[in-house]
Write a protein that holds these residues in place. Structure first.
Motif, PDB file in Angstrom:
ATOM      1  N   ALA A  93      94.269 -32.577 -91.093  1.00 48.16           N
ATOM      2  CA  ALA A  93      95.548 -32.178 -91.056  1.00 48.16           C
ATOM      3  C   ALA A  93      97.024 -32.436 -92.522  1.00 48.16           C
ATOM      4  CB  ALA A  93      96.662 -32.289 -89.979  1.00 48.16           C
ATOM      5  N   TYR A  94      95.357 -33.025 -93.193  1.00 54.37           N
ATOM      6  CA  TYR A  94      96.324 -33.889 -94.801  1.00 54.37           C
ATOM      7  C   TYR A  94      95.421 -33.420 -96.437  1.00 54.37           C
ATOM      8  CZ  TYR A  94      99.205 -36.383 -92.027  1.00 54.37           C
ATOM      9  OH  TYR A  94     100.327 -37.230 -90.744  1.00 54.37           O
ATOM     10  N   HIS A  95      96.178 -33.481 -97.080  1.00 56.11           N
ATOM     11  CA  HIS A  95      95.198 -33.109 -98.335  1.00 56.11           C
ATOM     12  C   HIS A  95      95.301 -35.064 -99.004  1.00 56.11           C
ATOM     13  CE1 HIS A  95      95.182 -29.088 -98.648  1.00 56.11           C
ATOM     14  NE2 HIS A  95      96.349 -28.579 -98.883  1.00 56.11           N
ATOM     15  N   MET A  96      96.161 -35.234 -98.445  1.00 52.16           N
ATOM     16  CA  MET A  96      96.111 -36.823 -99.130  1.00 52.16           C
ATOM     17  C   MET A  96      96.899 -37.248 -98.304  1.00 52.16           C
ATOM     18  SD  MET A  96      97.589 -38.506-102.756  1.00 52.16           S
ATOM     19  CE  MET A  96      99.300 -37.788-101.988  1.00 52.16           C
ATOM     20  N   LEU A  97      96.328 -38.785 -97.717  1.00 54.72           N
ATOM     21  CA  LEU A  97      97.456 -39.644 -96.826  1.00 54.72           C
ATOM     22  C   LEU A  97      97.001 -41.477 -97.899  1.00 54.72           C
ATOM     23  CD1 LEU A  97      99.748 -40.943 -94.690  1.00 54.72           C
ATOM     24  CD2 LEU A  97      97.071 -40.387 -93.393  1.00 54.72           C
ATOM     25  N   PRO A 108     110.322 -23.235 -83.967  1.00 58.25           N
ATOM     26  CA  PRO A 108     109.176 -22.375 -84.651  1.00 58.25           C
ATOM     27  C   PRO A 108     109.478 -22.954 -86.310  1.00 58.25           C
ATOM     28  CG  PRO A 108     111.190 -21.026 -84.361  1.00 58.25           C
ATOM     29  CD  PRO A 108     111.608 -21.870 -83.425  1.00 58.25           C
ATOM     30  N   GLN A 109     110.416 -23.327 -87.097  1.00 54.40           N
ATOM     31  CA  GLN A 109     110.607 -24.154 -87.809  1.00 54.40           C
ATOM     32  C   GLN A 109     109.784 -25.141 -88.510  1.00 54.40           C
ATOM     33  OE1 GLN A 109     113.202 -22.795 -85.638  1.00 54.40           O
ATOM     34  NE2 GLN A 109     113.836 -21.233 -86.349  1.00 54.40           N
ATOM     35  N   LEU A 110     109.492 -26.163 -86.562  1.00 56.28           N
ATOM     36  CA  LEU A 110     108.877 -27.429 -87.112  1.00 56.28           C
ATOM     37  C   LEU A 110     107.228 -26.786 -87.812  1.00 56.28           C
ATOM     38  CD1 LEU A 110     109.087 -30.141 -86.872  1.00 56.28           C
ATOM     39  CD2 LEU A 110     108.297 -29.995 -84.721  1.00 56.28           C
ATOM     40  N   LEU A 111     107.610 -27.561 -88.641  1.00 61.11           N
ATOM     41  CA  LEU A 111     105.495 -27.279 -89.352  1.00 61.11           C
ATOM     42  C   LEU A 111     105.082 -28.082 -88.702  1.00 61.11           C
ATOM     43  CD1 LEU A 111     106.546 -25.818 -92.676  1.00 61.11           C
ATOM     44  CD2 LEU A 111     106.371 -24.556 -90.831  1.00 61.11           C
ATOM     45  N   PHE A 112     105.503 -29.949 -88.957  1.00 65.43           N
ATOM     46  CA  PHE A 112     104.295 -31.007 -89.325  1.00 65.43           C
ATOM     47  C   PHE A 112     105.163 -31.367 -88.479  1.00 65.43           C
ATOM     48  CE2 PHE A 112     101.258 -33.788 -90.493  1.00 65.43           C
ATOM     49  CZ  PHE A 112     100.428 -32.816 -90.867  1.00 65.43           C
ATOM     50  N   ILE A 113     104.162 -32.557 -87.915  1.00 65.71           N
ATOM     51  CA  ILE A 113     105.046 -34.342 -87.734  1.00 65.71           C
ATOM     52  C   ILE A 113     104.090 -34.930 -87.990  1.00 65.71           C
ATOM     53  CG2 ILE A 113     105.575 -35.588 -85.366  1.00 65.71           C
ATOM     54  CD1 ILE A 113     106.481 -33.160 -84.168  1.00 65.71           C
ATOM     55  N   PHE A 167     101.847 -38.822 -99.244  1.00 67.02           N
ATOM     56  CA  PHE A 167     101.157 -37.976 -98.493  1.00 67.02           C
ATOM     57  C   PHE A 167     101.012 -36.603 -99.167  1.00 67.02           C
ATOM     58  CE2 PHE A 167     104.739 -39.320 -95.408  1.00 67.02           C
ATOM     59  CZ  PHE A 167     105.051 -37.737 -94.734  1.00 67.02           C
ATOM     60  N   ARG A 168     100.840 -35.563 -98.352  1.00 64.49           N
ATOM     61  CA  ARG A 168     100.579 -34.488 -98.179  1.00 64.49           C
ATOM     62  C   ARG A 168     100.656 -33.934 -97.641  1.00 64.49           C
ATOM     63  NH1 ARG A 168      99.404 -29.369-103.030  1.00 64.49           N
ATOM     64  NH2 ARG A 168      99.892 -27.745-101.779  1.00 64.49           N
ATOM     65  N   THR A 169     100.853 -32.785 -96.549  1.00 62.75           N
ATOM     66  CA  THR A 169      99.909 -32.363 -95.175  1.00 62.75           C
ATOM     67  C   THR A 169      99.932 -31.078 -96.191  1.00 62.75           C
ATOM     68  OG1 THR A 169     101.918 -31.132 -94.375  1.00 62.75           O
ATOM     69  CG2 THR A 169     101.971 -32.799 -93.804  1.00 62.75           C
ATOM     70  N   ILE A 170      99.172 -30.442 -94.822  1.00 63.23           N
ATOM     71  CA  ILE A 170      98.424 -29.302 -95.261  1.00 63.23           C
ATOM     72  C   ILE A 170      99.815 -28.001 -95.268  1.00 63.23           C
ATOM     73  CG2 ILE A 170      95.907 -29.374 -94.860  1.00 63.23           C
ATOM     74  CD1 ILE A 170      96.378 -28.371 -91.841  1.00 63.23           C
ATOM     75  N   SER A 171     100.530 -28.030 -94.218  1.00 68.75           N
ATOM     76  CA  SER A 171     100.969 -27.243 -93.997  1.00 68.75           C
ATOM     77  C   SER A 171     102.182 -26.626 -95.724  1.00 68.75           C
ATOM     78  CB  SER A 171     102.620 -27.823 -92.737  1.00 68.75           C
ATOM     79  OG  SER A 171     103.425 -29.107 -93.747  1.00 68.75           O
TER      80      SER A 171
END
Length: 457
Positions: A55-59, A416-421, A452-456
């Protein structure tokens, strides 16, 4: 940070704790069925949240040594739109120590911020590769370097700016004083600071790297100090259109504007009058030189024209913008939009073209407690992030619309606008997108920093 402390709307899974074959690292056994976690889902006693690194590119989890209430990203000369790993970045932060004399302003350099590794792709039967794993892990860990400025009292808020290639930080102290520091010598010192790769638990060694830093500490007097506010405060912002211009707001409802001079700064001693209670946040317009927005415990949002006399500068007001205290606002840099967050847990989107009508463009109610931080993405004008006392950071995209062809009961109540938690931090205080590293968020909490960077995004 344990793997079970993070979740995303799409990538987090629910695991049965009775599974005796599960790995101790917290990664779900692939042979067992997994359920996607959805916000509002009631966990069963035999269920637990399991972190999915895909779920993450970086954390990365970073510990500056003291909890920080506020921080800011320092613009560097490494270019914009950076996406290649590893990343480096500079931050300035203010501490929240138990004893006033133990507080500091930190100038931090974070480097060797690598992409998260998928454990499945790292498995190998090669003994030579296995023997070198500890060396590889060490090389993959983030590096933290710190140079510190002693600061008497907690730092309520800190913001930096660049004027004529010089970096300055404004610091709101709990002692009711606003100090301005020249950070240029500290930025040079931080390059010489101990390159700390020390890690916390064995689990963190595998993934995140939690540093316990050694740092350079030296006396560093402020360039300018202002003690004319009637109380301490939190609201603080540098203008992006007029270099060196500053605004500060206090807990008595006063806002003072600053302008640079040959001898330092000149503060308008006549405060902008309008707020009846504490000014919690303020923002200079990213497009108009003399326009300022503010929010308050009095539940109002106000727009100011600083060219006018202080008692006439309040041009627009929405008196009851929230049901309770308004804690934070952020001005979209590309669109005429402001987002606000309050103690009511609501996120409100305001279109400045319709501001006189006092009607919000959108309301999002996902957070279950007070919202403490909010910021628009510098890369996408429809995307913003929010964080709060419910220990969640949410990423939103206004451009997303509900798929009316998918009418599943389990997602009807999720915006629907909620991409990621993103979770895993306790008592989240502040977040910022990095303006030069694409899609990267940095957040500070009582438990340290996350980068961090998420995949979203």
């Amino acid at each position: 940070m344990s793997d079970s402390e993070h979740e995303s709307e799409e990538e987090m899974v629910v695991e049965d704790e009775n599974d005796e074959t599960g790995e101790s690292s917290g990664i779900a056994n692939k042979k067992e069925p997994r359920q996607v976690y959805l916000p509002g889902h009631q966990m069963q006693e035999d269920e637990s949240l399991v972190f999915d690194p895909s779920a993450y590119h970086m954390l990365h989890d970073i510990d500056s040594g003291l909890p920080c209430l506020s921080f800011d990203v320092i613009i560097d000369d490494m270019g914009c739109g950076r996406s290649d790993f590893p990343h480096s970045m500079y931050l300035v932060a203010g501490s929240q120590a138990e004893k006033p004399k133990d507080n500091c302003v930190f100038v931090m350099k974070l480097s060797n911020l690598n992409a998260i590794k998928n454990e499945d792709s790292s498995s190998s039967d090669d003994s030579d590769v296995e023997s070198d794993s500890s060396d590889d892990e060490s090389k993959d860990q983030p590096v933290l370097q710190i140079s510190s400025i002693p600061h008497l009292g907690t730092v309520n808020r800190i913001r930096n700016t660049t004027v004529d290639d010089k970096v300055f930080a404004a610091v709101w102290s709990e002692r009711g004083i606003v100090n301005i520091y020249d950070l240029n010598s500290k930025l040079k010192e931080v390059e010489k600071a101990h390159r700390n790769r020390k890690i916390g638990s064995e689990e963190k060694k595998k993934k995140f790297g939690k540093a316990a830093p050694k740092r350079i500490m030296s006396e560093h007097k402020p360039l300018y100090s202002y003690s004319g506010h009637r109380d301490e405060g939190f609201a603080l912002d540098w203008s992006s259109k007029s270099p060196g211009f500053l605004a500060s707001g206090d807990c008595k409802g006063n806002i003072h504007t600053w302008k640079p001079s040959e001898s330092g700064w000149v503060v308008n001693l006549h405060s902008l009058g309008g707020h009846k209670e504490s000014v919690e946040d303020l923002q200079w317009s990213p497009n108009e030189v003399n326009v300022l927005a503010s929010c308050s415990v009095d539940r109002s949002l106000r727009i100011w024209d600083t060219r006018l006399a202080p008692n006439k500068a309040n041009m627009l007001t929405i008196s009851d913008a929230h049901d309770n205290d308004i804690n934070v606002i952020n001005w979209n840099k590309k669109e005429p939009l402001i987002v606000s967050g309050g103690d009511d847990g609501k996120l409100m989107i305001w279109d400045l073209r319709q501001f006189k009508k006092g009607k919000e463009l959108a309301i999002f109610k996902h957070h279950t407690s007070a919202i403490t931080t909010v910021e628009w993405s510098p890369d996408d004008s429809s995307v913003f992030a929010s964080g709060g006392d419910d220990d969640q950071i949410a990423i939103w995209d206004l451009a997303v619309e509900r798929d009316t062809t998918n009418d599943q009961d389990d997602i009807k109540e999720i915006p629907p606008q909620l991409l990621f938690i993103h979770q895993g931090q306790e008592h989240i205080k502040e977040l910022h997108w990095h303006p030069q590293v694409t899609g990267v968020l940095i957040s500070t909490a009582q438990t340290g920093f996350n980068v961090f960077r998420t995949i979203s995004i």
